[in-house]
Design an enzyme around this catalytic site. Structure first.
Site, mmCIF file in Angstrom:
data_model
loop_
_atom_site.group_PDB
_atom_site.id
_atom_site.type_symbol
_atom_site.label_atom_id
_atom_site.label_comp_id
_atom_site.label_asym_id
_atom_site.label_seq_id
_atom_site.Cartn_x
_atom_site.Cartn_y
_atom_site.Cartn_z
ATOM 1 N N LYS A 75 93.644 89.084 54.943
ATOM 2 C CA LYS A 75 93.334 90.490 55.158
ATOM 3 C C LYS A 75 92.619 90.754 56.485
ATOM 4 O O LYS A 75 92.499 91.911 56.898
ATOM 5 C CB LYS A 75 92.508 91.031 53.991
ATOM 6 C CG LYS A 75 93.228 90.973 52.651
ATOM 7 C CD LYS A 75 94.537 91.747 52.667
ATOM 8 C CE LYS A 75 95.168 91.770 51.283
ATOM 9 N NZ LYS A 75 96.458 92.506 51.264
ATOM 10 N N SER A 300 95.708 84.054 43.534
ATOM 11 C CA SER A 300 96.997 84.507 44.048
ATOM 12 C C SER A 300 97.678 83.419 44.871
ATOM 13 O O SER A 300 98.912 83.392 44.969
ATOM 14 C CB SER A 300 96.836 85.785 44.872
ATOM 15 O OG SER A 300 96.012 85.570 45.998
#
Length: 354
Positions: A75, A300
């Protein structure tokens, strides 16, 4: 062949994230080389590694380690891109504009990191189900955190952020990670080319979880539109929340993906397959990656590797190089089901005394 480190070429776009006038070059010794001017210059150009023990015999799976970004997740790329885009448009000004953004955690940490470095006030809304480590990180970076009901998922955080914006009377700005085209552009110009460099262009399958959809869409655009390569692109979502597959959202344990909506920047036309991974399978794989590969990663990441292994078992993918994107570092998940049993074990470790 083993994957090579990507070249600095993909970093050219990232280096432009900080205008020269703001780099304060005159305050630094001209003779010093190889030292970043600020944290934005450390984003991207992450390494890749072959997976050796958790994969079946004959499988060729590479892990792209985005946990090597400054705030330990993919991110950082997104946050740098959307903030720089807003600055170039004159929509935000350090010290004046209040950044308000909904997040499932990692984008918030990345944005809070940049806000601290650049001098922005930052307010982040986040579902209460996100890990305690995320909350602590955000507070440590000086951000203000507002929690929203977990059953409303990221949509609840988005609604809350909009209400906060209204109260700021024009002084706030939402960069809107889920709908910002700069998100996709960043991955098309950096992440995709880096993967191409690691593999010498010999990438057969690319696997990525979907949070905002920027990573999988941007990389797909690079592979399919820029390189015209027949790369199979696989999006990963939680089995319990198959929204990308047309199902409905329900709670799951894979933080960072399965936001409960189809993100506006997600381009389904570029995706060859959506793989659903059960939360428990993702957790089991993340634990194995730590114990067997020495890779401490998030849930994830485990989901992405599970999907990559499934792809390696398909006859059509025999002998192909498969790249799984590993989005974040595992230390941010200590209080989650991934490591919660180890936390209790660690608390109860005996002390050896003379």
């Amino acid at each position: 062949p083993k994957p090579a480190r990507s070249t600095p070429a993909a970093m050219l776009h990232l280096r432009r994230l900080v205008p020269p006038a703001r780099r304060l070059l005159s305050t630094h010794a001209a003779s010093v080389t190889g030292v970043a001017q600020d944290i934005t210059e450390l984003i991207g150009n992450t390494p890749a590694i072959w997976l050796n023990k958790v994969v079946p015999p004959g499988a060729k799976i590479i892990a792209k380690l985005e946990l090597h970004n400054p705030s330990s997740s993919v991110k950082d790329r997104l946050a740098a891109a959307i903030l720089q885009d807003a600055e170039e448009r004159g929509e935000v000004v350090p010290g004046e504009t209040v950044l308000v953004e909904p997040t499932s955690g990692n984008t918030g940490v990345a944005l809070a990191t940049l806000a601290a470095a650049k001098g922005y006030r930052c307010i982040l809304t986040m579902p209460e189900s996100m890990s305690l480590e995320r909350r602590v990180m955000l507070l440590a970076l000086g951000a203000e955190v507002v929690l929203t009901p977990k059953e409303k998922a990221v949509q609840g955080a988005l609604d809350c952020a909009n209400k906060i914006l209204e109260g700021l009377e024009g002084k706030g700005k939402m960069l809107n990670q889920f709908a910002n085209a700069a998100n996709v552009k960043m991955h098309r110009e950096t992440t995709g080319p880096e993967i191409w460099g690691h593999t010498g262009g010999d990438v057969g399958v690319f696997v990525s979880g979907v949070g905002t959809g920027g990573t999988v869409t941007g990389c797909a655009e690079f592979f399919k539109l820029d390189k015209k390569a027949p790369v199979r692109v696989v999006a990963v979502e939680p089995e319990e929340s198959p929204v990308l597959s047309g199902g409905t959202h329900s709670p799951h344990k894979i933080q960072g993906i399965g936001a409960g909506l189809v993100p506006p920047v997600y381009d389904a036309s570029l995706i060859d397959h959506v793989e659903q991974v059960n939360s428990d399978d993702a957790i089991d794989m993340a634990r194995r990656l730590a114990k067997e590969e020495g890779l401490c990663v998030g849930i994830s990441s485990g989901a992405a590797v599970v999907a990559a292994i499934r792809e390696s078992q398909l006859e059509q993918n025999e002998g192909k190089v498969i790249v799984a994107l590993i989005p974040s570092y595992g230390e941010r998940y200590l209080s989650t089901p991934l490591f919660e049993s180890l936390v209790e074990e660690a608390k109860n470790l005996p002390t050896m005394r003379d």
